[in-house]
Design a protein around this motif. Sequence first.
Motif, short mmCIF file in Angstrom:
data_model
loop_
_atom_site.label_atom_id
_atom_site.label_comp_id
_atom_site.label_asym_id
_atom_site.label_seq_id
_atom_site.Cartn_x
_atom_site.Cartn_y
_atom_site.Cartn_z
N ALA A 123 0.83 -1.20 0.00
CA ALA A 123 0.00 0.00 0.00
C ALA A 123 0.86 1.25 0.00
N THR A 124 1.98 1.24 0.72
CA THR A 124 2.86 2.39 0.73
C THR A 124 3.48 2.61 -0.64
N GLN A 125 3.91 1.54 -1.31
CA GLN A 125 4.49 1.70 -2.64
C GLN A 125 3.45 2.18 -3.64
N ALA A 126 2.22 1.75 -3.52
CA ALA A 126 1.18 2.15 -4.47
C ALA A 126 0.78 3.60 -4.28
N SER A 127 1.05 4.19 -3.11
CA SER A 127 0.64 5.57 -2.89
C SER A 127 1.59 6.56 -3.54
N ALA A 128 2.72 6.13 -4.07
CA ALA A 128 3.64 7.00 -4.79
C ALA A 128 4.13 6.25 -6.02
N GLN A 132 1.42 10.68 -12.79
CA GLN A 132 2.52 10.53 -11.84
C GLN A 132 2.14 11.22 -10.53
N PHE A 133 2.54 10.62 -9.42
CA PHE A 133 2.33 11.26 -8.14
C PHE A 133 3.42 10.81 -7.18
N GLY A 134 3.74 11.68 -6.24
CA GLY A 134 4.79 11.37 -5.27
C GLY A 134 5.77 12.51 -5.19
N ASP A 135 6.78 12.35 -4.35
CA ASP A 135 7.75 13.42 -4.15
C ASP A 135 8.75 13.56 -5.29
N ASN A 136 9.03 12.50 -6.03
CA ASN A 136 10.06 12.54 -7.06
C ASN A 136 9.48 12.17 -8.43
N VAL A 137 8.56 12.99 -8.94
CA VAL A 137 8.03 12.69 -10.27
C VAL A 137 9.10 12.98 -11.31
N ARG A 139 -2.40 13.30 -22.55
CA ARG A 139 -2.88 13.74 -21.24
C ARG A 139 -1.79 13.44 -20.22
N VAL A 140 -1.45 14.46 -19.44
CA VAL A 140 -0.41 14.31 -18.42
C VAL A 140 -0.96 14.88 -17.12
N ILE A 141 -0.90 14.08 -16.07
CA ILE A 141 -1.26 14.53 -14.73
C ILE A 141 -0.06 14.24 -13.84
N GLN A 142 0.48 15.31 -13.26
CA GLN A 142 1.64 15.17 -12.39
C GLN A 142 1.33 15.85 -11.05
N ILE A 143 1.30 15.06 -10.00
CA ILE A 143 1.07 15.57 -8.66
C ILE A 143 2.36 15.32 -7.89
N GLY A 144 3.17 16.35 -7.75
CA GLY A 144 4.47 16.21 -7.10
C GLY A 144 4.47 16.86 -5.73
N GLY A 145 5.57 16.72 -5.06
CA GLY A 145 5.74 17.34 -3.75
C GLY A 145 6.15 18.79 -3.91
N THR A 146 7.20 19.17 -3.22
CA THR A 146 7.69 20.55 -3.28
C THR A 146 8.73 20.74 -4.37
N GLY A 147 9.08 19.69 -5.10
CA GLY A 147 10.11 19.77 -6.13
C GLY A 147 9.58 20.27 -7.45
N THR A 148 10.35 20.01 -8.51
CA THR A 148 10.03 20.48 -9.84
C THR A 148 9.26 19.41 -10.60
N VAL A 149 8.27 19.85 -11.38
CA VAL A 149 7.44 18.99 -12.20
C VAL A 149 7.56 19.50 -13.64
N ASP A 150 8.00 18.63 -14.58
CA ASP A 150 8.25 19.04 -15.97
C ASP A 150 7.47 18.17 -16.95
N ALA A 151 6.92 18.82 -17.99
CA ALA A 151 6.27 18.09 -19.08
C ALA A 151 6.55 18.81 -20.38
N THR A 152 6.97 18.04 -21.40
CA THR A 152 7.20 18.56 -22.75
C THR A 152 6.42 17.69 -23.72
#
Length: 149
Positions: A20-25, A44-49, A64-77
């Motif tokens: 369950a912990t691995q599936a949450s990120a 993508q979701f988690g602290d290190n997308v 379609r791109v959905i990125q839910i990251g933490g406080t870091g950088t989230v990039d899509a091209t």
Amino acid sequence: MRYGKQLLVLAALLVTIGAATQASAGSAQRTLTNPNVSIETIVQFGDNVQPVTIEENSRINIARVIQIGGTGTVDATIVQNGVRNYVDVIQVGGTTNASVGQSGLSNTAEITQIGNSTNALLLQIGDMNTGAVRQFGRFNWLAIFQFGR
């Protein structure tokens, strides 16, 4: 024997909690590509997308791109070359970056960004271009270029 069953139950519980912990990120990706239609969905979701790069060259392109990251950088091209192109990007993170390039008769792009710093670049070359960008952050940067053929 009684303690052996309890140990097995405890081991099964620990395995379940670990799964369950691995599936949450993590991330999920779905791709369908042929000369007529190209569809790519990345979640993508988690602290290190990881940065996302999509290039589609079919007649009809959908990304379609959905990125839910933490406080870091989230990039899509995303780059699309076709008759009809559609992009939908949703990003949440400390810094969000989206670059979209579309070339075709009909181009549609929607970008939604939430973060401290949001950056978006949208380039559309075609006769019917539609672009919508929503940015929620302290520092927002946006450039939109739309050209007819």
